[in-house]
Enzyme design. Sequence first.
Site, PDB file in Angstrom:
ATOM      1  CG  ASP A 105       4.695  -3.003  -1.268  1.00 37.27           C
ATOM      2  OD1 ASP A 105       5.237  -4.024  -0.813  1.00 37.27           O
ATOM      3  OD2 ASP A 105       3.735  -3.053  -2.062  1.00 37.27           O
ATOM      4  CG  ASP A 285       6.131  -9.268   1.551  1.00 35.73           C
ATOM      5  OD1 ASP A 285       6.368  -8.069   1.340  1.00 35.73           O
ATOM      6  OD2 ASP A 285       4.989  -9.747   1.565  1.00 35.73           O
TER       7      ASP A 285
END
Length: 414
Positions: A105, A285
């Site tokens: 992540d 992201d």
Amino acid sequence: MFSVVFLLALLAFSVTGSPVEVRNSTITLPMTRRLAFSNVTDLLRHDEARLVAFGEHSTRGRRGADIPPHPTVPLSQVDLGGKMQGYTVRVAIGNPLTYFDLFVDTASAITWVGATLPYFSSIGVNTNVPVVVEYPFGTFQGTLWEDQITFSNRVRIFRMHIGVASVMQDIDIAADGVLGIGPTLSGLGALPSLPNQMAPTVIDRLFEEGAITRPVVGIFFKPFVANEDNNGELCFGGTNPRKYIRGPQYADITTIRPSSFHWGINQSIRYANIEILAYSPGIIDSGCTFLYLATDAYERYRAATGGTLNSANGLLQISLQQYNQLSNLEFHIVEGTLKLVPNAQIWPRSLNQKINGGDNDIFLIVKSLTTPTGGAGYNFVNGHVFLQRFYTVFDSGSRRVGFAPTIFTRAATN
């Protein structure tokens, strides 16, 4: 008392460090794709959850210029209706070694385990510091433990703070936990009893213990290919030059909130000499699938390409003739220009059936945020469809993000 012990541990980390078993300039780990979506609704819900969390930083982070809201929303990949989507790496934790597959992540600093496989270690030390990670539609709660992480090439972090789950409320995850490689600041607020303290990240600890010489992580993805799962790589401590064809161009981390809490940069976007988005902040992201633009920028792109909204999947659709007329989508950062060629702007046609499309339909990968330019503190989110065309470098030491072209930057894989 636990707060004092934890703070003393943090001080010891920053001053002394521990010896490592093997000293390497870089540590390379393969990543495995885990995309559990069965239709486009899963993907869009998954992205929406992360975008909601970015919005939470914008509306709730008002306490100070350098402190994100509490509880923090680190944006790990949470899906409203299915499994977490993304890429995993395998690491061993504790003694005896227990192997965990952890989601990578880029928007979270916290590493935690216990989602599916229980944590046990004879050498683990319970710090008694609670850790809480709140997602838009679920919560991870646990306790911070100090233990060792062993990587595939036997490099080891001897003193790593790892969250061990005790409560998993409404979080559905097809892995054993999360490996947080976001900036250290994105973890501020995850320790409720120590609101102004941050647990060291994996990158922090590798650097502090001397396993790597720079607090840098390089990420490589191949473009989506049906039935191919082992198509990513993490490189701690630097980059893997074999994965790119020219050196990275960098952009500094923006100072504009909430983008500054994450891997956020400033960029402008042009298409066929039309300014789609003025120079402004946004977020890099890997957890979001699509490329998201502020509503007004999205409308300019839609008008320039001639795309029409497909009601079955919510994506812009174009004809073959329109595809043949597509121009490059240009991203201007401080050190240069990054270009998404026409093929990089479309959804892979081999996966059309998963998004309610015909075999020969052509869909664009640009989606709209819910706010116009300047409305949320981030005007774009460069998601996975962007990152799979470039080698990406997250440099926490110099607070910057770099991009390098790969053999897939101009490839016609879609």
